[in-house]
Motif scaffolding. Structure first.
Motif, PDB file in Angstrom:
ATOM      1  N   MET A  72       0.822  -1.200   0.000  1.00 31.05           N
ATOM      2  CA  MET A  72       0.000   0.000   0.000  1.00 31.05           C
ATOM      3  C   MET A  72       0.861   1.256   0.000  1.00 31.05           C
ATOM      4  SD  MET A  72      -3.097  -0.823  -0.353  1.00 31.05           S
ATOM      5  CE  MET A  72      -3.701   0.851  -0.115  1.00 31.05           C
ATOM      6  N   ILE A 256      -5.423   0.548  -7.073  1.00 33.42           N
ATOM      7  CA  ILE A 256      -6.031   1.384  -6.026  1.00 33.42           C
ATOM      8  C   ILE A 256      -6.598   2.709  -6.558  1.00 33.42           C
ATOM      9  CG2 ILE A 256      -4.717   0.281  -4.186  1.00 33.42           C
ATOM     10  CD1 ILE A 256      -2.955   2.728  -3.976  1.00 33.42           C
ATOM     11  N   THR A 282      -8.847   3.834  -3.396  1.00 38.24           N
ATOM     12  CA  THR A 282      -8.099   3.967  -2.151  1.00 38.24           C
ATOM     13  C   THR A 282      -7.229   5.222  -2.147  1.00 38.24           C
ATOM     14  OG1 THR A 282      -8.005   1.556  -2.049  1.00 38.24           O
ATOM     15  CG2 THR A 282      -6.555   2.765  -0.565  1.00 38.24           C
TER      16      THR A 282
END
Length: 319
Positions: A72, A256, A282
């Motif tokens: 991430m 994302i 995201t």
């Protein structure tokens, strides 16, 4: 590594690394010259990633959690950092956030922020031409990874020098990362992901390296490349049917929030890179969170009226 002045007197460094081949093409060459070092390194990297899958049953659960955290952070270094902040200036970030995103970008190891942003601006300005570093007109393989296996087309280099990069040159975080890029990549992309599981919960150095470093790095690379390849070939075009970039749900989920690509190329200034805000996005959530914490501001958006007018005027009628 040769440094050459651009037309405005700024130094442009041509370098060839595992994520970018920037040596000049020979004028009049009929075929692009292969960068064999990149070919070999990418083959070794993907072989290592395949081997990493065999280590899944042997790894500690915390190692997988840590690998996902690194994934991430790596992805945000590209999407929220090099892409939406530095390439498009779609929002503003305060110094602590810019430092974090620069560190995350080094974890991504896809060339430094300055080079990544320069190439991405070329990609938008000269999309699907020889001046586009990963021109999708040259096929899926080329736009996905093949562009890293050959020397850049001369148009990429020559027209890239005409871009206004003064904002990047004036950003001390960008220039600091560029100056110390190699050491920052060594630390952020390989050492930190490997050492944390080994030190804190006794994971083997072998498992840590192949899972949190090699596999994580390879996955992020391919998800980033899918934005250049799949999202330029597969999907609908509700905003502009006259350009190649598409809305691709698979890429949106994996990258994302970067797969709303027809929207993004139609409204490149929009910080959300999508009409739908936080849906499967995201990166947009992260930027919104940073704004709530006071670390980001000035988010740019296409208005609903602009979006609807564009759909009616140039959309393919799919939305």
């Amino acid at each position: 590594m040769d440094a050459v002045p651009d037309r405005e007197g700024c130094e442009v460094v041509d370098r060839t690394g595992p994520d970018g081949a920037e040596s000049r093409e020979l004028n009049g060459a009929k075929r692009p010259r292969i960068v064999w070092r990149n070919v070999i390194l990418m083959c070794l990297l993907h072989t290592g990633a395949l081997y990493s899958l065999l280590l899944i049953p042997k790894a500690h659960l915390l190692t997988w959690i840590w690998s996902y955290i690194c994934f991430m952070m790596t992805a945000l270094g590209i999407t929220a950092g090099a892409h939406r902040l530095w390439s498009h200036r779609s929002y503003k970030a305060k110094l602590p956030l810019r430092i974090f995103l620069a560190a995350a970008n080094s974890m991504a190891f896809q060339n430094d922020i300055f080079e990544w942003s320069r190439d991405h601006r070329s990609h938008h300005k000269y999309s699907e031409t020889d001046a586009d570093p990963h021109n999708a007109q040259r096929g899926f393989f080329f736009s996905h990874v093949g562009w890293l296996f050959v020397h850049k087309h001369k148009d990429v280099i020559e027209k890239g020098k005409r871009l206004d990069l003064s904002d990047l040159l004036a950003d001390p975080v960008v220039m600091f990362q560029r100056k110390y890029y190699k050491i920052s990549v060594l630390v952020m992309c390989f050492l930190l992901p490997t050492l944390v599981p080994w030190y804190f919960w006794g994971e083997s150095m072998w498992n840590s390296y192949f899972l949190a470093a090699i596999l994580r790095y390879t996955v992020v690379l391919n998800l980033t490349w899918l934005v250049n390849s799949a999202a330029h070939m597969y999907g609908n075009r509700p905003y502009n049917k006259n350009i190649n970039p598409r809305e691709n749900r698979f890429v949106t989920f994996g990258a994302i929030g970067e797969g709303f690509h027809n929207f993004h190329h139609t409204f490149p200034f929009d910080y959300a890179a999508s009409e739908f805000g936080l849906r499967f996005n995201t990166t947009t959530f992260f930027i919104d969170l940073m704004c709530w914490l006071g670390l980001a501001s000035n988010r740019k958006r296409a208005t609903p009226e602009m979006i609807m007018a564009r759909k009616l005027r140039t959309g393919d009628g799919s939305a």
